[in-house]
Write a protein that holds these residues in place. Structure first.
Motif, PDB file in Angstrom:
ATOM      1  N   TRP A 102      33.157  23.292  29.632  1.00  0.00           N
ATOM      2  CA  TRP A 102      32.404  23.849  30.753  1.00  0.00           C
ATOM      3  C   TRP A 102      32.312  25.362  30.660  1.00  0.00           C
ATOM      4  CZ3 TRP A 102      29.033  21.512  33.510  1.00  0.00           C
ATOM      5  CH2 TRP A 102      29.183  20.192  33.930  1.00  0.00           C
ATOM      6  N   TYR A 103      33.418  26.015  30.304  1.00  0.00           N
ATOM      7  CA  TYR A 103      33.413  27.473  30.210  1.00  0.00           C
ATOM      8  C   TYR A 103      32.425  27.952  29.149  1.00  0.00           C
ATOM      9  CZ  TYR A 103      34.820  32.145  28.819  1.00  0.00           C
ATOM     10  OH  TYR A 103      34.803  33.471  28.465  1.00  0.00           O
ATOM     11  N   ASN A 104      32.489  27.370  27.985  1.00  0.00           N
ATOM     12  CA  ASN A 104      31.613  27.814  26.898  1.00  0.00           C
ATOM     13  C   ASN A 104      30.154  27.454  27.167  1.00  0.00           C
ATOM     14  OD1 ASN A 104      33.154  29.129  24.613  1.00  0.00           O
ATOM     15  ND2 ASN A 104      34.436  27.361  25.037  1.00  0.00           N
ATOM     16  N   LEU A 105      29.920  26.321  27.828  1.00  0.00           N
ATOM     17  CA  LEU A 105      28.555  25.998  28.234  1.00  0.00           C
ATOM     18  C   LEU A 105      28.042  27.061  29.202  1.00  0.00           C
ATOM     19  CD1 LEU A 105      26.207  23.988  28.083  1.00  0.00           C
ATOM     20  CD2 LEU A 105      27.260  22.759  30.002  1.00  0.00           C
ATOM     21  N   GLY A 106      28.905  27.512  30.099  1.00  0.00           N
ATOM     22  CA  GLY A 106      28.517  28.574  31.021  1.00  0.00           C
ATOM     23  C   GLY A 106      28.154  29.861  30.312  1.00  0.00           C
ATOM     24  N   THR A 107      28.917  30.225  29.290  1.00  0.00           N
ATOM     25  CA  THR A 107      28.608  31.470  28.583  1.00  0.00           C
ATOM     26  C   THR A 107      27.283  31.370  27.836  1.00  0.00           C
ATOM     27  OG1 THR A 107      29.882  30.835  26.612  1.00  0.00           O
ATOM     28  CG2 THR A 107      31.048  32.062  28.316  1.00  0.00           C
ATOM     29  N   ILE A 108      26.982  30.171  27.313  1.00  0.00           N
ATOM     30  CA  ILE A 108      25.696  29.998  26.643  1.00  0.00           C
ATOM     31  C   ILE A 108      24.553  30.145  27.650  1.00  0.00           C
ATOM     32  CG2 ILE A 108      24.209  28.351  25.439  1.00  0.00           C
ATOM     33  CD1 ILE A 108      26.765  27.241  24.126  1.00  0.00           C
ATOM     34  N   HIS A 109      24.671  29.485  28.798  1.00  0.00           N
ATOM     35  CA  HIS A 109      23.651  29.643  29.833  1.00  0.00           C
ATOM     36  C   HIS A 109      23.522  31.110  30.254  1.00  0.00           C
ATOM     37  CE1 HIS A 109      22.965  25.458  30.072  1.00  0.00           C
ATOM     38  NE2 HIS A 109      23.965  25.122  30.861  1.00  0.00           N
ATOM     39  N   GLN A 110      24.644  31.782  30.359  1.00  0.00           N
ATOM     40  CA  GLN A 110      24.620  33.187  30.774  1.00  0.00           C
ATOM     41  C   GLN A 110      23.883  34.043  29.752  1.00  0.00           C
ATOM     42  OE1 GLN A 110      28.443  34.673  31.968  1.00  0.00           O
ATOM     43  NE2 GLN A 110      27.892  36.795  31.553  1.00  0.00           N
ATOM     44  N   GLU A 166      27.102  27.299  37.854  1.00  0.00           N
ATOM     45  CA  GLU A 166      27.569  25.937  38.082  1.00  0.00           C
ATOM     46  C   GLU A 166      28.557  25.510  37.013  1.00  0.00           C
ATOM     47  OE1 GLU A 166      28.329  22.297  39.642  1.00  0.00           O
ATOM     48  OE2 GLU A 166      27.428  24.073  40.574  1.00  0.00           O
ATOM     49  N   ALA A 167      28.302  25.866  35.754  1.00  0.00           N
ATOM     50  CA  ALA A 167      29.238  25.516  34.681  1.00  0.00           C
ATOM     51  C   ALA A 167      30.577  26.204  34.889  1.00  0.00           C
ATOM     52  CB  ALA A 167      28.646  25.894  33.323  1.00  0.00           C
ATOM     53  N   TYR A 168      30.552  27.469  35.300  1.00  0.00           N
ATOM     54  CA  TYR A 168      31.810  28.169  35.557  1.00  0.00           C
ATOM     55  C   TYR A 168      32.571  27.526  36.713  1.00  0.00           C
ATOM     56  CZ  TYR A 168      30.213  31.934  32.471  1.00  0.00           C
ATOM     57  OH  TYR A 168      29.795  32.661  31.389  1.00  0.00           O
ATOM     58  N   ARG A 169      31.858  27.106  37.743  1.00  0.00           N
ATOM     59  CA  ARG A 169      32.532  26.424  38.859  1.00  0.00           C
ATOM     60  C   ARG A 169      33.205  25.133  38.376  1.00  0.00           C
ATOM     61  NH1 ARG A 169      27.612  28.003  41.685  1.00  0.00           N
ATOM     62  NH2 ARG A 169      28.090  29.659  43.194  1.00  0.00           N
ATOM     63  N   GLN A 170      32.501  24.394  37.535  1.00  0.00           N
ATOM     64  CA  GLN A 170      33.085  23.168  36.996  1.00  0.00           C
ATOM     65  C   GLN A 170      34.322  23.475  36.151  1.00  0.00           C
ATOM     66  OE1 GLN A 170      32.276  20.046  37.640  1.00  0.00           O
ATOM     67  NE2 GLN A 170      30.464  20.475  38.877  1.00  0.00           N
ATOM     68  N   ALA A 227      39.988  28.155  33.114  1.00  0.00           N
ATOM     69  CA  ALA A 227      39.642  28.294  34.530  1.00  0.00           C
ATOM     70  C   ALA A 227      39.696  29.761  34.981  1.00  0.00           C
ATOM     71  CB  ALA A 227      40.544  27.421  35.390  1.00  0.00           C
ATOM     72  N   PRO A 228      40.716  30.536  34.619  1.00  0.00           N
ATOM     73  CA  PRO A 228      40.707  31.949  35.001  1.00  0.00           C
ATOM     74  C   PRO A 228      39.557  32.738  34.375  1.00  0.00           C
ATOM     75  CG  PRO A 228      42.927  31.251  34.437  1.00  0.00           C
ATOM     76  CD  PRO A 228      42.008  30.144  34.016  1.00  0.00           C
ATOM     77  N   LYS A 229      39.241  32.455  33.114  1.00  0.00           N
ATOM     78  CA  LYS A 229      38.107  33.120  32.469  1.00  0.00           C
ATOM     79  C   LYS A 229      36.804  32.778  33.189  1.00  0.00           C
ATOM     80  CE  LYS A 229      40.037  33.190  27.775  1.00  0.00           C
ATOM     81  NZ  LYS A 229      39.848  32.713  26.382  1.00  0.00           N
ATOM     82  N   ALA A 230      36.669  31.508  33.564  1.00  0.00           N
ATOM     83  CA  ALA A 230      35.458  31.086  34.260  1.00  0.00           C
ATOM     84  C   ALA A 230      35.334  31.783  35.600  1.00  0.00           C
ATOM     85  CB  ALA A 230      35.476  29.571  34.449  1.00  0.00           C
ATOM     86  N   THR A 286      36.410  34.793  36.405  1.00  0.00           N
ATOM     87  CA  THR A 286      35.971  36.172  36.164  1.00  0.00           C
ATOM     88  C   THR A 286      34.484  36.212  35.842  1.00  0.00           C
ATOM     89  OG1 THR A 286      38.171  36.741  35.336  1.00  0.00           O
ATOM     90  CG2 THR A 286      36.376  38.245  34.797  1.00  0.00           C
ATOM     91  N   ASN A 287      34.042  35.314  34.965  1.00  0.00           N
ATOM     92  CA  ASN A 287      32.619  35.305  34.599  1.00  0.00           C
ATOM     93  C   ASN A 287      31.735  34.879  35.769  1.00  0.00           C
ATOM     94  OD1 ASN A 287      33.431  36.062  32.074  1.00  0.00           O
ATOM     95  ND2 ASN A 287      32.307  34.465  30.993  1.00  0.00           N
ATOM     96  N   LEU A 288      32.232  33.958  36.591  1.00  0.00           N
ATOM     97  CA  LEU A 288      31.469  33.554  37.769  1.00  0.00           C
ATOM     98  C   LEU A 288      31.272  34.744  38.698  1.00  0.00           C
ATOM     99  CD1 LEU A 288      30.120  31.438  39.566  1.00  0.00           C
ATOM    100  CD2 LEU A 288      32.396  30.901  40.489  1.00  0.00           C
ATOM    101  N   GLY A 289      32.322  35.520  38.896  1.00  0.00           N
ATOM    102  CA  GLY A 289      32.184  36.706  39.720  1.00  0.00           C
ATOM    103  C   GLY A 289      31.137  37.653  39.176  1.00  0.00           C
ATOM    104  N   PHE A 290      31.119  37.821  37.869  1.00  0.00           N
ATOM    105  CA  PHE A 290      30.128  38.683  37.227  1.00  0.00           C
ATOM    106  C   PHE A 290      28.710  38.191  37.498  1.00  0.00           C
ATOM    107  CE2 PHE A 290      27.328  38.929  33.526  1.00  0.00           C
ATOM    108  CZ  PHE A 290      27.156  40.299  33.429  1.00  0.00           C
TER     109      PHE A 290
END
Length: 259
Positions: free
Chosen positions: A139-147, A157-161, A171-174, A176-180
């Motif tokens: 989920w985290y890496n999928l979020g970074t690709i979308h980002q 949404e990926a970061y939330r998941q 989860a902690p990395k997600a 931080t990135n979600l906040g960004f």
């Protein structure tokens, strides 16, 4: 089942192979972690050799696991071809857990080789497998690709998941990135603050520091806005790495770095 009979003993070949593979795996991991040494031999080479032995024994439990660990070890050393070979062995093993490990390994390779669409598809396959061990990373890496592709709602949404998996690393990395993403692109400062607070509460030292820095800058930007001061804009040009590997840590900042 093949067995060998010796003086007063019955040795099951499958059990013998399993024990040998298990021991080779444990020895390889111990060498790579530095918990044991083998004289003048290079511990990395010796550790990889032990893992290769475990793979070659073709044990249904320990060989796929060794293939995954060896693939990740080579990947982190930059040997992408070697890593790919062992990820493929793990994936093709049919093991319910370590075949998914091989799949996420291939996703890491695709992301590292700048094939984001293929990487995203593979991470989605990992997620569909439901294997808990790999969900946070996927989920985290999928979020970074979308980002990186500027698909910010999907990234959020990926970061939330990823956060919901409670994975201790991702989860902690997600968070931080979600906040960004929420602060910089989705216009949700309240949600951004909540995400940064979650990163701080996680106890991850690096993410807690990054999140605290972000919150401090949000406070400063709020103060400047209230005072009518024109705000600086832009990022520092440092992009998120997907995946983040030792020696290649990169971060994206939504505010100008303090020099």
């Amino acid at each position: 089942m093949v067995a060998i009979h010796a003086v007063g003993q019955h040795v099951d070949m499958d059990e013998s192979r399993e024990g040998a593979a298990r021991d080779a795996f444990a020895f390889g991991v111990a060498l790579l972690s530095g918990r044991v040494t083998v004289g003048a031999d290079d511990p990395f080479e010796a550790g990889c050799g032990a893992l290769m032995s475990a793979v070659n024994l073709n044990d249904p439990e320990w060989s796929p696991r060794a293939a995954y660990v060896l693939g990740m070890t080579l990947f982190n050393r930059g040997d992408l071809d070697g890593a790919g070979n062992y990820f493929t062995i793990a994936e093709r093993s049919g093991h319910p857990e370590w075949s998914v490990g091989g799949l996420i390994g291939r996703a890491y390779l695709a992301a590292g080789e700048r094939r984001p669409d293929e990487a995203a598809r593979l991470f989605e396959e990992v997620i569909a497998s439901g294997q808990d061990q790999f969900l946070g990373a996927a989920w985290y890496n999928l979020g970074t690709i979308h980002q990186q592709q500027q698909r910010f709602s999907e990234a959020a949404e990926a970061y939330r998941q990823a956060m919901q998996t409670e994975d201790p690393e991702f989860a902690p990395k997600a968070a931080t990135n979600l906040g960004f993403v929420l602060a910089n692109y989705l216009g949700d400062p309240t949600g951004a603050r909540q995400a940064f607070q979650a990163a701080i509460a996680s106890g991850d030292p690096e993410q807690a520091r990054l999140a605290a820095d972000n919150l401090s800058v949000m406070d400063e930007l709020d103060r400047l806005r209230a005072a009518g001061v024109p705000l600086p804009s832009g990022e520092d040009g440092v992009d998120v790495s997907v995946p983040t590997t030792e020696g290649r840590v990169k971060r994206r900042w939504w505010f100008p770095r303090q020099r």
